[in-house]
Design an enzyme around this catalytic site. Structure first.
Site, short mmCIF file in Angstrom:
data_model
loop_
_atom_site.label_atom_id
_atom_site.label_comp_id
_atom_site.label_asym_id
_atom_site.label_seq_id
_atom_site.Cartn_x
_atom_site.Cartn_y
_atom_site.Cartn_z
N ARG A 109 0.84 -1.22 0.00
CA ARG A 109 0.00 0.00 0.00
C ARG A 109 0.87 1.27 0.00
NH1 ARG A 109 -2.72 -3.91 -0.61
NH2 ARG A 109 -4.59 -4.49 0.56
N SER B 209 -10.53 0.49 3.83
CA SER B 209 -9.73 0.23 5.04
C SER B 209 -9.09 1.53 5.48
CB SER B 209 -8.61 -0.77 4.75
OG SER B 209 -9.16 -1.93 4.20
N GLU C 255 -4.05 4.35 6.29
CA GLU C 255 -3.83 4.11 4.86
C GLU C 255 -4.44 5.27 4.07
OE1 GLU C 255 -4.73 0.10 3.25
OE2 GLU C 255 -5.96 1.16 1.78
#
Ligand code: FAD
Ligand code: NAP
Length: 343
Positions: free
Chosen positions: A164, A243, A339
């Site tokens: 990520r 998320s 994130e």
């Protein structure tokens, strides 16, 4: 190109946070983009590039220009034996591109079905799901440097992809506008010799339930879509940015110590001496799953997703995120990192 003043960003972020941008413009062509960059040079101010707004949390008004990258188009630029190279412009919707690949019989991104947002943002965090990451099919991208207006091609290595992560989220944050991405896909029309990724999560079980005996990319995509739809909130119904946190990766020693107190702790091997722990499990253990705090909360089916119950302010969500991070730190000694890009 029309530069609008004082525009609400509510419709431009999937969290549905209502903040304003001082200036807002949507670019549809390379010419629009160069006009926008000239405007920024003549009127220096912060610049924020937006795709689908599905990985951002706005906590305040944006005192600059928000540029929505809506450059469209996709073309096959090269074919080499069983590989096909497809160049896709930044403003194309990611999932529509996945569907286009299924139709053409090009394999590689079927596991990445139903991820919201645009192609241009996909390299930003090396989007990933169900055991596949963008970097696995990435060939190169073209981007324009904001300060000079000059174009640059980035190879897979140049992008420094990680979990990520990419160079565009780190050293080159806010320095480049990604205008197109070229993917290297497997052309099933030329060769059916292709390795499917079905070991992850419930994919195999879903394929069995759908009585799929001859594997194909459409069946894998359908399975992923069905699993995702059963547990992820649709931003149209409940604002969210997927998320909120990354899954932490910890040292094996730390993991071994945690296992003594929490024998059921889930884990995945994450390279030499490293273990990945699902952040959703950690958050659930801290009692946050399904918990509502004012206008925000942690989703009942996936604790990792923070949601907006209607009129949440970005700061409310950020405060909840901070409280969650603190309790995971207190209970497990693990720092979980956001994130989502917070502005
Ligand atoms: P935006 O939110 O518009 O932008 C994200 C960041 O990229 C911002 O910092 C922005 O400034 C920058 N940016 C955007 N476009 C450009 C550009 N052209 N050039 C330079 N910078 C740019 N992510 C996953 O990885 N896997 C998943 O499975 C997944 N599932 C999700 C499910 C849901 C329900 C939601 C809401 C989100 C999910 N996400 C997932 C997160 C998100 O969809 C992806 O990160 C997606 O790639 C973001 O695309 P976007 O166009 O919406 O980006
Ligand atoms: P899940 O299947 O319930 O699994 C929970 C976590 O365990 C996932 O985050 C995943 O890590 C990890 N995991 C599961 N099986 C694994 C395996 N075989 N090997 C390594 N790691 C494994 O997760 P979910 O929430 O339903 O999401 C499914 C997939 O979609 C995941 O890949 C997830 O990342 C992706 N997703 C991402 C977002 C986002 O916004 N980033 C939102 C929704 C879904 P990884 O996350 O590292 O894969």
């Amino acid at each position: 190109m029309n530069i609008q003043q004082n525009i609400s960003l509510k419709a431009f972020n999937t969290f549905g946070i209502d903040v304003n941008a001082n200036a807002f413009a949507e670019v549809f062509t390379a010419e629009d983009l160069s006009i926008a960059l000239q405007y920024i040079q003549q009127h220096p101010q912060p610049l924020l590039i937006l795709g689908g707004g599905s990985n951002v949390l706005f906590t305040q008004n944006f005192s600059g220009l928000v540029l929505k990258n809506s450059l469209k188009g996709k073309e096959i630029v090269k074919e080499n034996r069983d590989k096909v190279f497809v160049k896709v412009h930044a403003g194309e919707n990611w999932h529509q591109f996945v569907l286009w690949c299924l139709e053409k019989n090009f394999a590689g991104i079927e596991n990445l079905s139903l991820i919201p947002g645009c192609v241009g943002a996909a390299p930003m965090q090396n989007i990933g799901a169900y055991g596949v990451e963008l970097k696995d099919v990435f060939h190169e991208l073209e981007a324009v440097e904001i300060s000079t207006g000059s174009s640059k091609t980035f190879s897979n290595q140049d992008c420094e992809f990680g979990y990520r992560e990419s160079v565009f989220k780190k050293e080159l944050r806010n320095k480049y506008i990604i205008n197109s991405v070229t993917f290297m896909l497997h052309n099933l029309n030329v060769s059916e010799h292709y390795t499917y990724h079905i070991d992850y999560g419930d994919i195999k079980a879903e394929l069995a339930e759908n009585s799929v005996f001859n594997l194909n990319i459409k069946a894998v995509s359908d399975a992923v879509i069905k699993i995702r739809s059963s547990k992820l909130p649709d931003p149209k119904d409940l604002g969210n940015s997927g998320s909120f946190f990354k899954n932490p990766v910890i040292n094996n020693d730390h993991f071994a110590a945690l296992q003594l107190s929490y024998p059921l702790i889930p884990s995945y091997h994450a390279g030499a001496e490293k273990t990945k722990i699902p952040a959703g499990w950690l958050i659930e253990q801290c009692g946050w799953k399904g918990k509502r705090v004012g206008n925000t909360g942690s989703h009942a089916k996936q604790a990792l997703v923070l949601v907006n119950y209607g009129n949440a302010q970005g700061n409310e969500v950020k405060e909840l995120a901070t409280a969650i991070q603190q309790s995971v730190m207190d209970k497990f000694g693990i720092a979980i990192e956001a994130e989502v890009n917070i502005y």
